[in-house]
Motif scaffolding. Structure first.
Motif, PDB file in Angstrom:
ATOM      1  N   THR A 298       1.877   9.097   7.484  1.00 54.19           N
ATOM      2  CA  THR A 298       2.269  10.175   6.579  1.00 54.19           C
ATOM      3  C   THR A 298       1.456  11.411   6.928  1.00 54.19           C
ATOM      4  N   GLY A 299       1.914  12.568   6.475  1.00 53.01           N
ATOM      5  CA  GLY A 299       1.215  13.786   6.844  1.00 53.01           C
ATOM      6  C   GLY A 299       1.589  14.956   5.973  1.00 53.01           C
ATOM      7  N   ASP A 300       0.975  16.089   6.286  1.00 51.70           N
ATOM      8  CA  ASP A 300       1.215  17.309   5.532  1.00 51.70           C
ATOM      9  C   ASP A 300       0.921  18.483   6.449  1.00 51.70           C
TER      10      ASP A 300
ATOM     11  N   ILE B 235       8.867  15.384   5.217  1.00 47.43           N
ATOM     12  CA  ILE B 235      10.221  15.419   4.700  1.00 47.43           C
ATOM     13  C   ILE B 235      11.190  15.511   5.869  1.00 47.43           C
TER      14      ILE B 235
ATOM     15  N   GLY C  68       9.548   4.542   3.177  1.00 52.47           N
ATOM     16  CA  GLY C  68       8.810   5.592   2.486  1.00 52.47           C
ATOM     17  C   GLY C  68       8.776   6.864   3.292  1.00 52.47           C
ATOM     18  N   ALA C  69       9.058   6.776   4.603  1.00 52.41           N
ATOM     19  CA  ALA C  69       9.174   7.998   5.385  1.00 52.41           C
ATOM     20  C   ALA C  69      10.321   8.802   4.785  1.00 52.41           C
ATOM     21  N   GLY C  70      10.159  10.082   4.738  1.00 55.08           N
ATOM     22  CA  GLY C  70      11.139  10.914   4.064  1.00 55.08           C
ATOM     23  C   GLY C  70      10.711  11.219   2.646  1.00 55.08           C
ATOM     24  N   ASN C  71       9.709  10.500   2.161  1.00 53.45           N
ATOM     25  CA  ASN C  71       9.127  10.807   0.865  1.00 53.45           C
ATOM     26  C   ASN C  71       7.749  11.422   1.090  1.00 53.45           C
ATOM     27  N   ASP C  72       7.099  11.780  -0.004  1.00 50.29           N
ATOM     28  CA  ASP C  72       5.803  12.434   0.142  1.00 50.29           C
ATOM     29  C   ASP C  72       4.674  11.441   0.366  1.00 50.29           C
ATOM     30  N   ALA C  73       4.995  10.156   0.344  1.00 50.81           N
ATOM     31  CA  ALA C  73       3.982   9.131   0.574  1.00 50.81           C
ATOM     32  C   ALA C  73       4.608   8.029   1.417  1.00 50.81           C
ATOM     33  N   ALA C  74       3.778   7.301   2.152  1.00 40.74           N
ATOM     34  CA  ALA C  74       4.252   6.165   2.937  1.00 40.74           C
ATOM     35  C   ALA C  74       4.053   4.890   2.137  1.00 40.74           C
ATOM     36  N   VAL C  75       5.066   4.029   2.131  1.00 44.43           N
ATOM     37  CA  VAL C  75       4.961   2.725   1.487  1.00 44.43           C
ATOM     38  C   VAL C  75       4.817   1.695   2.595  1.00 44.43           C
ATOM     39  N   LEU C  76       3.763   0.883   2.515  1.00 48.91           N
ATOM     40  CA  LEU C  76       3.357   0.022   3.618  1.00 48.91           C
ATOM     41  C   LEU C  76       3.191  -1.403   3.121  1.00 48.91           C
TER      42      LEU C  76
ATOM     43  N   LEU D 221       0.834  -1.202   0.000  1.00 53.48           N
ATOM     44  CA  LEU D 221       0.000   0.000   0.000  1.00 53.48           C
ATOM     45  C   LEU D 221       0.867   1.250   0.000  1.00 53.48           C
TER      46      LEU D 221
ATOM     47  N   ALA E 188      -3.373   8.840   8.092  1.00 50.81           N
ATOM     48  CA  ALA E 188      -2.660   9.973   7.513  1.00 50.81           C
ATOM     49  C   ALA E 188      -3.241  11.228   8.142  1.00 50.81           C
ATOM     50  N   ALA E 189      -2.427  12.284   8.294  1.00 50.05           N
ATOM     51  CA  ALA E 189      -2.900  13.494   8.980  1.00 50.05           C
ATOM     52  C   ALA E 189      -2.458  14.736   8.224  1.00 50.05           C
TER      53      ALA E 189
ATOM     54  N   THR F 114      -1.138  12.165   1.874  1.00 49.08           N
ATOM     55  CA  THR F 114      -2.190  13.152   2.154  1.00 49.08           C
ATOM     56  C   THR F 114      -1.636  14.552   1.954  1.00 49.08           C
TER      57      THR F 114
ATOM     58  N   VAL G  43       0.267   5.411   0.744  1.00 48.93           N
ATOM     59  CA  VAL G  43      -0.703   6.388   1.241  1.00 48.93           C
ATOM     60  C   VAL G  43      -0.040   7.752   1.302  1.00 48.93           C
TER      61      VAL G  43
END
Lengths: 349, 349
Positions: free
Chosen positions: B139-141, B2, B48-56, A63, B105-106, A67, A65
């Protein structure tokens, strides 16, 4: 979203009507707003519609994800609006991981008094962008805040996608020797917004590049090139994104100013406002970092796609413990392309 | 998000500092805010942390997606704050589909000038709620809007979960003869907010019921009872949620007022403000509609769980083409429990 197929008395006045506090309070007025303005445009095809969550088919693959909250001002700008921007931006954040975006969720924060006609236009734009990209909005939420506690509408979109095992694009995979490619002219989204905001007449023909990049990315994957990183240079622009990648991968980068594509009117507007296009946001461009031996193959695949006809090889990666991004200038000099430190362009996306 | 593990000069001033526009502009200040305030609390454990999306990891089962924008005012209230509320609320929207919530996601919309100390307190609360529920924020923004364009902080959370085939709870599955169960006292979240907002001294001990319900729901599933619908009665309260279900399932409902659990101080505060507890928001209660033969079994399983010790059978479902929800009152009468039509409680969640 709660579809309540029932008579509400008079239909919503989509010409003269405005968002009222009661549109957010969970009762009949909210149900009517969701039915007549949102669901009629965004559709209601998935099982689970009518409940507070969407139930979707099982997805094969890891997956992905992402946002993004969208607060762009103004809400409408040349080439787009907050609606299509919020769809494309989140699709892109999923796609740059090498993933296939599947679904979107959308949360709306509406300001009391916002014209329903503008809201309908924005939701229409979302619906068109989602349909064009083939990524449906499957669930959503609507809240209303008092006048002076918002700014028309804020939209938070979340994208869910899948990525196959073995596809491992990530910001920490740039390697010395790699080539740096940009998919087209830079700074167009940011300058379209700024030209509108600052009423710069001569820049009025700059159009946002907002676009969904997953089709281009699929074509890049299909080229077979050994791609290490793909990233969309949004807030903070190309300079900030390359600095992030340099830091994550612990490498340096050298750009060639003469190779960086910038439309003449974007360059002129940037000069007028004292901005550097390297720091200006893009919403339909991507940066790709690729093994040098595969750069030409990747460029050819990209230029065959309508969203990357002006793709260019703009620099290369090298060893540098300090992770500096530098640029050889048109005048033959060299300068550091540092992190953006101040507040160049607020509310650009 | 990021993560840029680098020196920023002085660390963020989490005592006296405030949100500034530059914290949203994509540059160094934003990276510092994300590193020092968000990632240090919410963690950064996923690939995936450090990117704009999380890979899970790949998830087995149908996907369930839900999103909720949180605009509660005040941000801090007895029993919780916007941070834990935004975690629990979205977990519950996923869980009431019979699904197992996996990830959150937040997206944060911050108002310029908001104290960083308050933001840290809110993010701490999110982190604790996510850890307690076992559902990480992956992940977040972060966006920043000018003073007077927001209200401190708005948080949009999106939940992703999975549901096995055969688990098909949905608002359209209530059947004549079914029993209606509520998991505990109603109206506590809404009245905790209102008591704070209106400074009602005698109601100051009302505490929000905000809680993640997926553990309770798992216990309900494990009971083997033939459950048709589960729903959390948030905005609009029990009355609105039951009307939605009645409409979706094309049935009528009859409640017994004497069986509906309402804490005395909630009843008193409602009477003081002219509110009906049936329309007041809950954030840690659920409604279950179950085959009558299994109602006692389900009630027993619920009462064995700390979040539903006061679960009660409050009514039943019957045939009614008009889909009315009615209530037999303590005085022996009968009244229609209609949709909420006005604006009872703005910004309750």
């Amino acid at each position: 979203m709660i579809p309540v197929r029932k008579a509400y008395g008079r239909p919503l006045d989509l010409r003269q009507g405005r968002v009222e506090m009661m549109h957010g309070s969970g009762g009949r007025a909210m149900a009517q707003l969701i039915d007549e303005l949102f669901l009629s445009r965004l559709g209601n095809a998935h099982p689970g519609a009518g409940n507070d969550a969407a139930v979707l088919p099982a997805a094969a693959g890891r997956l992905v994800v992402s946002t993004d909250s969208h607060v762009v001002s103004p809400l409408f700008f040349p080439g787009g609006d907050i609606g299509c921007l919020s769809v494309n931006g989140t699709i892109n954040d999923v796609a740059v991981m090498g993933a296939t975006p599947l679904y979107l969720a959308a949360g709306f924060i509406l300001e009391e008094g916002f014209p329903l006609a503008d809201l309908a236009r924005i939701v229409d734009s979302m619906a068109q962008a989602a349909a064009a990209a083939g990524v449906p909005v499957v669930t959503g939420d609507t809240k209303v805040v008092q006048r002076g506690r918002g700014d028309g509408v804020y939209i938070t979109t979340t994208g869910v996608g899948v990525v196959a095992d073995g596809e491992d694009w990530s910001g920490d995979r740039a390697r010395p020797g790699d080539s740096i490619i940009v998919s087209g002219g830079i700074g167009e989204h940011g300058m379209a917004i700024m030209a509108q905001r600052e009423s710069i007449g001569f820049a009025a023909d700059i159009v946002s590049d907002t676009a969904p990049l997953h089709g281009l990315i699929a074509a890049m994957r299909a080229s077979g090139a050994d791609i290490h990183v793909v990233r969309d240079p949004t807030r903070g622009g190309v300079a900030t994104t390359l600095n992030e990648i340099a830091r994550q991968s612990r490498v340096g980068m050298m750009l060639r100013e003469s190779e960086v594509p910038v439309q003449p009117q974007v360059a002129a507007a940037c000069e007028f406002l004292g901005l550097d296009p390297l720091y200006v946001a893009n919403e339909g461009r991507l940066l790709a970092i690729v093994a040098a031996a595969d750069a030409e193959r990747l460029l050819a695949a990209m230029r065959a796609h309508p969203l990357a006809r002006h793709a260019a090889l703009i620099g290369s990666v090298h060893q540098d413990a300090q992770c500096f991004v530098q640029m050889s200038t048109k005048l033959g000099g060299r300068r550091v392309v540092d992190w953006l430190s101040g507040d160049q362009l607020p509310r650009i996306c």
